[in-house]
Motif scaffolding. Structure first.
Motif, mmCIF file in Angstrom:
data_model
loop_
_atom_site.group_PDB
_atom_site.id
_atom_site.type_symbol
_atom_site.label_atom_id
_atom_site.label_comp_id
_atom_site.label_asym_id
_atom_site.label_seq_id
_atom_site.Cartn_x
_atom_site.Cartn_y
_atom_site.Cartn_z
ATOM 1 N N HIS A 123 59.152 91.875 55.799
ATOM 2 C CA HIS A 123 60.036 92.899 56.361
ATOM 3 C C HIS A 123 59.628 94.258 55.805
ATOM 4 N N ASN A 124 59.129 95.082 56.698
ATOM 5 C CA ASN A 124 58.572 96.378 56.327
ATOM 6 C C ASN A 124 58.763 97.313 57.520
ATOM 7 N N ASN A 125 58.463 98.593 57.325
ATOM 8 C CA ASN A 125 58.607 99.565 58.418
ATOM 9 C C ASN A 125 57.614 99.344 59.545
ATOM 10 N N ARG A 126 56.496 98.739 59.255
ATOM 11 C CA ARG A 126 55.489 98.462 60.275
ATOM 12 C C ARG A 126 54.948 97.056 60.060
ATOM 13 N N GLY A 127 54.329 96.515 61.077
ATOM 14 C CA GLY A 127 53.827 95.147 60.995
ATOM 15 C C GLY A 127 52.595 95.026 60.118
ATOM 16 N N LEU A 128 52.542 93.947 59.371
ATOM 17 C CA LEU A 128 51.371 93.632 58.562
ATOM 18 C C LEU A 128 50.748 92.375 59.138
ATOM 19 N N VAL A 129 49.440 92.389 59.301
ATOM 20 C CA VAL A 129 48.761 91.266 59.944
ATOM 21 C C VAL A 129 47.639 90.726 59.062
ATOM 22 N N ALA A 130 47.470 89.407 59.144
ATOM 23 C CA ALA A 130 46.318 88.752 58.526
ATOM 24 C C ALA A 130 45.279 88.580 59.631
ATOM 25 N N VAL A 131 44.064 89.061 59.382
ATOM 26 C CA VAL A 131 42.976 88.991 60.350
ATOM 27 C C VAL A 131 42.003 87.925 59.857
ATOM 28 N N MET A 132 41.849 86.850 60.640
ATOM 29 C CA MET A 132 41.083 85.687 60.182
ATOM 30 C C MET A 132 40.210 85.120 61.290
ATOM 31 N N ASP A 133 39.280 84.266 60.910
ATOM 32 C CA ASP A 133 38.437 83.551 61.867
ATOM 33 C C ASP A 133 39.341 82.635 62.679
ATOM 34 N N GLU A 134 39.334 82.797 64.003
ATOM 35 C CA GLU A 134 40.235 81.998 64.828
ATOM 36 C C GLU A 134 39.877 80.515 64.836
ATOM 37 N N GLU A 135 38.658 80.184 64.417
ATOM 38 C CA GLU A 135 38.231 78.784 64.386
ATOM 39 C C GLU A 135 37.979 78.302 62.957
ATOM 40 N N GLY A 136 38.620 78.950 61.983
ATOM 41 C CA GLY A 136 38.402 78.602 60.579
ATOM 42 C C GLY A 136 38.653 77.138 60.267
ATOM 43 N N TYR A 178 52.589 100.214 48.225
ATOM 44 C CA TYR A 178 53.786 99.370 48.330
ATOM 45 C C TYR A 178 53.496 98.125 49.182
ATOM 46 N N GLU A 179 52.809 98.324 50.302
ATOM 47 C CA GLU A 179 52.474 97.202 51.183
ATOM 48 C C GLU A 179 51.512 96.227 50.509
ATOM 49 N N ILE A 180 50.607 96.758 49.708
ATOM 50 C CA ILE A 180 49.683 95.878 48.970
ATOM 51 C C ILE A 180 50.472 94.954 48.050
ATOM 52 N N GLU A 181 51.459 95.489 47.366
ATOM 53 C CA GLU A 181 52.286 94.659 46.474
ATOM 54 C C GLU A 181 53.100 93.644 47.275
ATOM 55 N N LEU A 182 53.621 94.053 48.440
ATOM 56 C CA LEU A 182 54.367 93.118 49.292
ATOM 57 C C LEU A 182 53.487 91.938 49.708
ATOM 58 N N VAL A 183 52.253 92.229 50.104
ATOM 59 C CA VAL A 183 51.339 91.176 50.552
ATOM 60 C C VAL A 183 50.973 90.262 49.391
ATOM 61 N N LYS A 184 50.687 90.839 48.227
ATOM 62 C CA LYS A 184 50.350 90.022 47.054
ATOM 63 C C LYS A 184 51.506 89.074 46.719
ATOM 64 N N ASN A 185 52.724 89.574 46.778
ATOM 65 C CA ASN A 185 53.895 88.726 46.499
ATOM 66 C C ASN A 185 54.047 87.644 47.563
ATOM 67 N N TYR A 186 53.783 88.007 48.815
ATOM 68 C CA TYR A 186 53.894 87.035 49.902
ATOM 69 C C TYR A 186 52.938 85.857 49.693
ATOM 70 N N PHE A 187 51.703 86.151 49.339
ATOM 71 C CA PHE A 187 50.701 85.097 49.156
ATOM 72 C C PHE A 187 50.741 84.476 47.763
ATOM 73 N N ARG A 188 51.633 84.931 46.921
ATOM 74 C CA ARG A 188 51.885 84.339 45.599
ATOM 75 C C ARG A 188 50.637 84.223 44.743
ATOM 76 N N ASP A 189 49.715 85.159 44.938
ATOM 77 C CA ASP A 189 48.492 85.229 44.123
ATOM 78 C C ASP A 189 47.814 83.882 43.907
ATOM 79 N N GLY A 190 47.618 83.159 44.946
ATOM 80 C CA GLY A 190 46.799 81.957 44.859
ATOM 81 C C GLY A 190 47.552 80.656 44.983
ATOM 82 N N ASP A 191 48.883 80.690 44.945
ATOM 83 C CA ASP A 191 49.641 79.440 45.114
ATOM 84 C C ASP A 191 49.462 78.906 46.520
ATOM 85 N N LEU A 192 49.499 77.616 46.649
ATOM 86 C CA LEU A 192 49.460 77.009 47.973
ATOM 87 C C LEU A 192 50.382 75.831 48.014
#
Length: 192
Positions: A123-136, A178-192
């Motif tokens: 949840h942010n003022n603008r959309g954040l997108v992950a850009v990835m290989d569609e056939e990964g 600020y968005e960089i920190e939001l993304v890092k928190n979202y991906f939990r720095d390596g947790d899966l």
């Protein structure tokens, strides 16, 4: 007839860059002036020739200016977070904001890949997108990160190198701190 010659003289002296409509009008004027008045016809021909010369000159100058601008313009770069299977932590980096550059980043072994963009549920003022290989997944690229829903449950996985950026109206945009920190928190720095 002298009134027609005066009108033609005014047109000749007020030559403007000729568009298609002006050229059509002058050709119509040439057609109308077929009253065997050699002077009027010569004036119309002179106007048409001057406009054609002016148009060629303007087009040449425009092409030259665009070439010079293209040489002088530096590519637009944006700040993104790049994730790879080799790095546990994301890398803040600048990339050229172009289709080719995006394809090369998510590709493997220097081969560009078709990419897809997944909007992250941040949840942010603008959309954040992950850009990835569609056939990964199909290419069996290494698992890099998980995608989470609002409740924090893994709903999908990203395979292969990807990057995260902001989604503009027509293009990708840089992330701010600020968005960089939001993304890092979202991906939990390596947790899966």
């Amino acid at each position: 007839m002298s009134e027609a010659i005066n009108r033609i003289a005014v047109l000749r002296d007020a030559i403007l860059p000729a568009g298609a409509a002006q050229t059509r009008n002058l050709k119509a004027l040439k057609h109308i002036s077929k009253l065997n008045d050699e002077k009027a016809l010569a004036m119309v021909n002179e106007i048409i020739e001057k406009q054609s010369t002016l148009r060629r000159h303007l087009e040449k100058n425009l092409r030259q200016e665009l070439l010079e601008r293209g040489k002088q313009m530096e590519p637009i770069k944006i700040k993104v977070l790049k994730y790879t299977d080799k790095d546990k932590k994301p890398i803040v980096t600048e990339i050229v904001n172009s289709l080719t550059s995006s394809q090369n980043i998510v590709g493997i072994e220097g081969k560009p890949a078709h990419f897809e963009c997944v909007t992250l549920p941040i949840h942010n003022n603008r959309g954040l997108v992950a850009v990835m290989d569609e056939e990964g997944k199909l290419k069996q690229l290494p698992l890099v990160r998980g995608l989470y829903d609002d409740a924090g449950c893994v709903v999908d996985c990203i395979h292969g190198t990807f990057f995260v950026c902001a989604a503009g109206d027509e293009d990708f945009e840089s992330l701010d701190d600020y968005e960089i920190e939001l993304v890092k928190n979202y991906f939990r720095d390596g947790d899966l």
